[in-house]
Design an enzyme around this catalytic site. Structure first.
Site, PDB file in Angstrom:
ATOM      1  N   TYR A 157       0.867  -1.180   0.000  1.00 36.67           N
ATOM      2  CA  TYR A 157       0.000   0.000   0.000  1.00 36.67           C
ATOM      3  C   TYR A 157       0.897   1.220   0.000  1.00 36.67           C
ATOM      4  CZ  TYR A 157      -3.819   3.167   1.141  1.00 36.67           C
ATOM      5  OH  TYR A 157      -4.761   4.179   1.099  1.00 36.67           O
ATOM      6  N   TYR A 213     -10.677  -3.497   6.779  1.00 34.91           N
ATOM      7  CA  TYR A 213     -10.265  -2.115   6.996  1.00 34.91           C
ATOM      8  C   TYR A 213     -10.020  -1.826   8.476  1.00 34.91           C
ATOM      9  CZ  TYR A 213     -11.589  -0.702   2.205  1.00 34.91           C
ATOM     10  OH  TYR A 213     -11.680  -0.555   0.835  1.00 34.91           O
TER      11      TYR A 213
END
Length: 525
Positions: free
Chosen positions: A386, A487
């Protein structure tokens, strides 16, 4: 610079607009079979009459971000208008039996949806000394409030006044006539150009190919998202000097199996790696280990594990995370360029980047864009990192507050893995913001039952503030299966609480759409 009045003509043009001077796109139309878009040009001072000009899509190839912004607004406005018309068809006034007059929404006003004709007692927003009916009644007008200049093959608009220059107030753009035309005009060519440009940008991303697939609608991910191959450090962020990086000095590329590092007790890169307590051989070694932990001493020499299966193991396991790391949240320390173990050490993986082909696709269940892999992934296999802009905690807070939506949190990841052990205050932590720049993993959706997990990977054991966030498959994943992660993924001690469903969310809570059997119903509450 001398001014040159340029009237856009038909046919394909080799000229391009000067993107640095484009403010926005305001409307669209089709002229002689070609799509045209109304450009508002930047001005040096605030004015109600900036230069405006129509351009075919070929001329806008360098500013398709602006075209896409406009088309997004146009699409939302048309959708909202259609819904409101459908809901008001049967709504009558109790007194007159006629349909109630509805206040225009902000989107209506932006697209100029209300298309009634101004009364004769009201001054027209469009004026011209040549045409008494005003340019709004004449579809032949191509430039308003100025002229077009050219510079090195690029054109741009600038303000100008004169008896032959049609004028229009920006507050009334698009005019009702423009809005009617815009809704009825095709935008297929622009959508095709936007899609092609995005695919071109994907082709330039390092690593295996990234594909774009959308059979749900004609949309394309935002062109304003920029792909980067490494972190971008924002203001106030300091990355430790490369000189602080230390490599293993007791290893070599040829240590029997020719796989680089082979003995954890000799690999200096594993100095801060988690000790495999199950392999402490006796009470004396356990006591020594507990003493080292209590006093902050070194754990070198105690049994540890390399994070990845080495070459020579089963084909579906080579390079994958071993269970000691896969089922825990232990940070992963890889060897680096200063190591003597060679370029192909078993302890180097994530730093080589993505090795699998990915596919960005439009989901069919209202979850926006998603990500999947074109090949089967095995449990523990590395997918990608990421990436984004590294910002300070204060800047992250400012951006969250400015966003006015809890969804902003889905792009922000705090680099807090070592906050407790290194006694780093919350306000001194860095945060990764991947909303506007990053990699394909920005399209990974949430699931309460994910098939991927995010892990900490460091190449500099002496830098606890900046490290990679790497995604690995936490189970076998078939080709074409959507890649998801949680998440709200927490450390082990927080997982039980994290898995509890929220029964009393706030008014602005974000619902979870993952559809898994153990769905928690809400994301940010």
């Amino acid at each position: 610079m001398p001014s040159v009045v340029v009237i856009p003509g038909t046919g394909h043009s080799s000229r391009r607009v000067l993107i640095e001077k484009v403010h926005s796109i305001l409307s669209n139309r089709v002229r002689d079979g070609e799509e045209q878009y109304l450009v508002r040009w930047k001005t040096n001072a605030k004015t109600s009459t900036p230069a405006l000009s129509w351009h075919v899509i070929d001329e806008l190839s360098r500013c398709l971000e602006h075209v896409q912004d406009y088309l997004d607004v146009r699409s939302k406005a048309i959708s909202v208008a259609a819904q409101l018309r459908a809901s008001s068809n049967k709504r009558k006034s109790p007194d007159t039996g006629s349909e109630e007059e509805r206040r225009p929404s902000p989107l209506d006003r932006q697209l100029g949806r209300i298309s009634h004709t101004p009364s004769s007692s009201r001054s027209s927003s469009v004026s011209s000394n040549v045409n008494t009916n005003g340019p709004s009644a004449s579809p032949s007008v191509d430039v308003y409030n100025g002229v077009l200049d050219h510079n090195g093959g690029f054109v741009f608009g600038r303000r100008a006044a004169g008896p032959d220059v049609p004028r229009i107030d920006i507050k009334c753009v698009p005019t009702p006539e423009m809005s009617v035309t815009a809704r009825r005009s095709s935008v297929k060519e622009a959508l095709t150009c936007i899609r092609a440009e995005y695919i071109r940008r994907l082709a330039r991303v390092p690593g295996q190919l990234i594909y774009l697939v959308n059979i749900a609608d004609s949309s394309t991910p935002s062109l304003r998202f920029h792909y980067i191959s490494d972190y971008i450090c924002g203001e106030g962020v300091t990355k430790m000097d490369i000189e602080t990086q230390v490599g293993c000095q007791k290893c070599s590329p040829h240590m029997g199996k020719h796989i680089g590092c082979e003995y954890t007790k000799r690999c200096d890169c594993l100095e801060y790696a988690k000790v495999d307590e199950a392999r402490l051989k006796d009470d004396q070694q356990r006591a020594e280990y507990e003493y080292a932990i209590a006093t902050g001493g070194s754990t070198m020499g105690f049994p540890k594990k390399f994070p990845y299966f080495a070459e020579g193991t089963r084909a579906d396991r080579e390079g994958c995370l071993v269970s000691f790391y896969l089922t825990s949240r232990n940070p992963i320390y890889e060897c680096n360029a200063k190591c003597r173990c060679g370029p192909y050490c078993r302890n180097k993986n994530v730093q080589f980047g993505r090795q699998v082909e990915l596919e960005i696709f439009k989901t069919a269940n209202s979850r926006g864009w998603g990500l999947r892999c074109r090949q089967k992934l095995f449990q523990g296999q590395f997918i990608d990192t990421y990436r984004g802009e590294i910002i300070t905690d204060a800047e992250a807070t400012r951006r969250e507050e400015a966003a006015h939506s809890k969804m902003k949190a889905s792009y922000l990841y705090s680099l807090d893995k070592f906050a407790e052990t290194e006694q780093i205050d919350v306000e001194d932590l860095y945060v990764v913001d991947g909303q506007f720049m990053g990699g394909p993993t920005v399209f990974m959706n949430h699931s309460c039952d994910p098939n991927c997990r995010q892990y900490t990977v460091s190449y500099n054991k002496n830098d606890p503030r900046i490290y990679d966030l790497a995604f690995f498959a936490c189970r076998d994943i078939e080709a074409g299966e959507e890649l998801t992660f949680d998440y709200l993924d927490k450390e082990e001690e927080d997982e039980e609480k994290n898995n509890e469903a929220t029964e009393d969310p706030s008014a602005d809570a974000v619902p979870c759409l993952c559809g898994s059997d153990n769905c928690r119903k809400w994301l940010w509450t």
